[in-house]
Write an enzyme that holds these catalytic residues in place. Sequence first.
Site, PDB file in Angstrom:
ATOM      1  N   ASP A  94      20.323 -15.492  -9.301  1.00  0.00           N
ATOM      2  CA  ASP A  94      19.017 -15.919  -7.567  1.00  0.00           C
ATOM      3  C   ASP A  94      19.739 -15.946  -6.137  1.00  0.00           C
ATOM      4  OD1 ASP A  94      17.314 -16.863  -9.702  1.00  0.00           O
ATOM      5  OD2 ASP A  94      18.513 -19.147  -9.503  1.00  0.00           O
ATOM      6  N   GLU A 121      12.344  -8.169 -10.162  1.00  0.00           N
ATOM      7  CA  GLU A 121      13.866  -7.408  -9.009  1.00  0.00           C
ATOM      8  C   GLU A 121      13.066  -6.374  -8.897  1.00  0.00           C
ATOM      9  OE1 GLU A 121      13.989  -5.714 -13.790  1.00  0.00           O
ATOM     10  OE2 GLU A 121      13.653  -7.787 -13.143  1.00  0.00           O
TER      11      GLU A 121
END
Length: 225
Positions: A94, A121
């Site tokens: 994160d 991502e």
Amino acid sequence: MLDVATAALMVLVTLSFSYKLERSTRVGWKYQHYLHELAHTDALTGLPNRRKFDAAFERVLRTAAREQRSVSLLLLDIDHFKSFNDHFGHPAGDQCLKQIGAHLSRSMRRPLDFAARIGGEEFAAVWFDAQPDDARRMAEQLRAGIEALAITAAPAHGPLVTASGGLVHVESPSLAMRSADISARLISNADAALYEAKFGGRNQLSVSRGTDPLGSRGEREVSET
């Protein structure tokens, strides 16, 4: 007839009601705006999410078609992010995404240029009315800038986080095509270029070089580090 005191009281009551109604409407509008932004913003990075990206990209394409301007689209994918996440843990993953999101946000400076997080991502960047060479330079700066962040789970542990990118550029999108169709075609071309960058070794930019990106996939040109 009403006496003066009663009339004055009625005026005050009416004004008070009008003020409360206006205030309630204003608060309601702000709350609706807050909910709208919440639904269109990625909570982790603060960037537009996929829903907002799709709508904003189509708006930019419509503007480009009307004004006969160009649009460039970059898709960026963090290399080996699943392995990074699995090895170092979700908090580190994160934090990695937050830093990359901040880097992309800082890099988009013109009113119609923007970046978004469109997947786990995967990120996107859009440039309005940029020359092909300028778009490529800015795309490479974004990609190289991710490596320059020197993101690792801990100092001196593990490889640096890198990204691969696929770039497509279109001159004067056609007014005859729906913006949603143009968007889908450009995303497909950029995604194909991204695949070439991944297949070619990652940590690089691949540029779609088709003369008509809306008509064919064209060739790819890979820019290695």
